[in-house]
Design an enzyme around this catalytic site. Structure first.
Site, short mmCIF file in Angstrom:
data_model
loop_
_atom_site.label_atom_id
_atom_site.label_comp_id
_atom_site.label_asym_id
_atom_site.label_seq_id
_atom_site.Cartn_x
_atom_site.Cartn_y
_atom_site.Cartn_z
N GLU A 151 13.54 -7.12 27.41
CA GLU A 151 14.85 -7.05 28.05
C GLU A 151 15.99 -7.15 27.04
O GLU A 151 16.94 -7.91 27.20
CB GLU A 151 14.96 -8.17 29.10
CG GLU A 151 15.98 -7.86 30.18
CD GLU A 151 15.82 -8.75 31.40
OE1 GLU A 151 14.92 -8.48 32.20
OE2 GLU A 151 16.59 -9.69 31.55
N ARG B 160 15.75 -2.66 30.00
CA ARG B 160 15.06 -3.37 31.09
C ARG B 160 16.03 -4.03 32.07
O ARG B 160 15.69 -4.26 33.23
CB ARG B 160 14.08 -4.40 30.52
CG ARG B 160 13.21 -5.02 31.58
CD ARG B 160 12.02 -5.78 31.03
NE ARG B 160 11.21 -6.30 32.11
CZ ARG B 160 9.95 -6.69 32.00
NH1 ARG B 160 9.33 -6.62 30.85
NH2 ARG B 160 9.29 -7.14 33.05
N GLU C 42 12.81 -3.52 46.66
CA GLU C 42 12.64 -3.22 45.22
C GLU C 42 12.35 -1.73 45.01
O GLU C 42 12.73 -1.16 43.99
CB GLU C 42 11.51 -4.06 44.62
CG GLU C 42 11.78 -5.56 44.56
CD GLU C 42 12.75 -5.99 43.45
OE1 GLU C 42 13.20 -5.15 42.64
OE2 GLU C 42 13.06 -7.20 43.39
N ASN D 231 17.33 -5.20 37.05
CA ASN D 231 18.00 -6.32 37.73
C ASN D 231 19.11 -5.85 38.67
O ASN D 231 19.90 -6.67 39.14
CB ASN D 231 18.58 -7.29 36.69
CG ASN D 231 17.49 -7.91 35.86
OD1 ASN D 231 16.38 -8.12 36.35
ND2 ASN D 231 17.78 -8.18 34.60
N LYS E 40 6.23 -9.95 32.52
CA LYS E 40 6.98 -11.19 32.67
C LYS E 40 6.08 -12.19 33.38
O LYS E 40 5.54 -11.89 34.45
CB LYS E 40 8.25 -10.97 33.51
CG LYS E 40 9.42 -10.42 32.73
CD LYS E 40 10.68 -10.45 33.57
CE LYS E 40 11.85 -9.84 32.83
NZ LYS E 40 13.06 -9.74 33.67
N1 GLY Z 1 11.75 -7.91 37.82
C1 GLY Z 1 12.51 -7.37 36.76
C2 GLY Z 1 11.73 -7.15 35.52
O1 GLY Z 1 10.53 -7.15 35.54
O2 GLY Z 1 12.31 -6.97 34.48
#
Ligand code: GLY
Length: 383
Positions: free
Chosen positions: A244, A248, A184, A252, A142
């Site tokens: 996503e 994925r 995280e 979140n 991302k």
């Molecule tokens: N930070 C969440 C992701 O990389 O999908």
């Protein structure tokens, strides 16, 4: 090589995330033989590292350049991206040339975005220097920048050619940045790897009191294992679902309310602190939606509190948080979506929950006085 761990992320073009110490010698192998020019993008605080990298890359036969960008989120603007595009143009960077992003998540997001957009995509090797960037931002492809309307609204999925997590860069990491990054890590434990939770529970005091270069060898070993485990989970998830489309989304967990808190606090809270409160909210939702056992909800509060992370937030902010959640870029149409747990390592999706359920879950988060203030990992230390 030394005892570095090498984790492969699958996908159209698989790549390695290397976790270990003093890995910078690995960089040329990840950049590959086709590149002639390399631009190392870094914030001012990492000028020395960038200069060392430039020298190493020159010694390996590349034409290496460095570009300093502003610190933290200030780097993620269209202006900074345009400055870098200008530089790449002046230096005649071609499709086979490469970018290296050295820094925290903001720098790696920016470097990845510029690499994604230059000539429709050139190689980027990420060298994350914070815990948050190692376990999250720099892995998974991302990339993006912010606009005046919100964070990460402009971006692209652009997997790196490789990621180097050099643990030596954590020697000088601010204690509360480490703790915020651990939010995280804890998230990864709850969604996928219970051993992470046990390790944090066993070593919370040492982690919370992170002493950097002075930390005990055992603490370093635990941190290395936590990073490796978190990266393995992220690698498995993004290897299966880069864009996503489904799986994925589990990454979140805690982020829907977390992002709303960050916005409400005008981004003066550390991301990990906001996600910490968000996880407690998601745990309460999971409990009230019917499945998550009480003891797992309690375990959320216990682990996060043991690290010094916040687990409560202001009751008077609910309306503001709700409208921020509705505007979150991850919501689809008007439907609010949450990741919740049925149990540890059993994530599921909760779509369009009954508004009364949301209010009841938030009441549990707002019951205790909000934690935060000086001497906590909540407030960003602005340089
Ligand atoms: N930070 C969440 C992701 O990389 O999908």
């Amino acid at each position: 090589m030394n005892d570095a761990a090498r984790i492969t992320v699958q996908g159209a073009v698989p790549y390695d995330v290397v976790v270990g110490r003093h890995l910078l010698g690995e960089l040329p192998a990840l950049i590959g033989p086709d590149a002639r020019k390399v631009l190392v993008i870094h914030p001012a605080a990492l000028s020395t590292t960038a200069d060392v990298l430039q020298e190493d890359l020159r010694a390996s036969g590349y034409d290496a350049y460095v570009a300093e960008v502003p610190d933290a989120e200030e780097a993620k603007t269209a202006q900074v991206a345009a400055f870098l595009w200008g530089l790449l143009g002046q230096l005649d960077f071609t499709r086979t040339d490469a970018i290296v992003g050295v820094g925290g998540g903001a720098t790696t997001d920016l470097a990845g975005f510029v690499a994604a957009t230059w000539l429709r995509g050139i190689r980027v090797v990420q060298v994350p220097t914070t815990l948050l960037a190692m376990v999250d931002a720099a892995v998974g492809g991302k990339t993006g920048i912010n606009t005046a309307e919100g964070k990460n609204l402009v971006g692209a999925f652009h997997p790196p050619a490789g990621v180097l997590c050099d643990l030596a860069s954590l020697e000088s990491l601010d204690r509360w940045d480490l703790v915020a990054g651990l939010a995280e890590v804890v998230k990864t434990g709850f969604i996928a790897d219970p051993r992470i939770l046990e390790l944090v529970e066993e070593h919370a005091d040492a982690l919370r009191g992170w002493a950097g270069a002075e930390a005990a060898p055992e603490t370093w070993a635990v941190l290395a294992e936590l990073i490796e485990r978190s990266v393995r989970v992220k690698a498995a998830v993004v290897g299966e679902d880069l864009k996503e489309a489904g799986l994925r989304e589990i990454l979140n967990y805690g982020h829907t309310l977390g992002h709303a808190i960050e916005l409400t606090e005008r981004y003066q809270w550390r991301h990990g602190a906001a996600v910490s409160v968000g996880m407690v909210f998601a745990a309460e939702l999971g409990r009230m939606a019917g499945k998550l056992p009480d003891d797992v909800v309690d375990r959320h509060r216990a682990i996060l509190t043991s690290l010094g992370l916040p687990v409560s937030y202001r009751g008077d902010k609910w309306d503001q948080l709700l409208s921020a959640m509705r505007r979150d870029k991850k919501s689809r149409g008007d439907l609010l979506r949450f990741v919740v747990l049925d149990d540890v390592a059993q994530p599921t999706r909760l779509e369009g929950p009954d508004p009364a359920l949301l209010v009841a879950a938030y009441a549990e988060v707002a019951k205790e006085p909000p934690t935060g203030g000086p001497g906590t990992p909540v407030q960003l230390t602005l340089g």
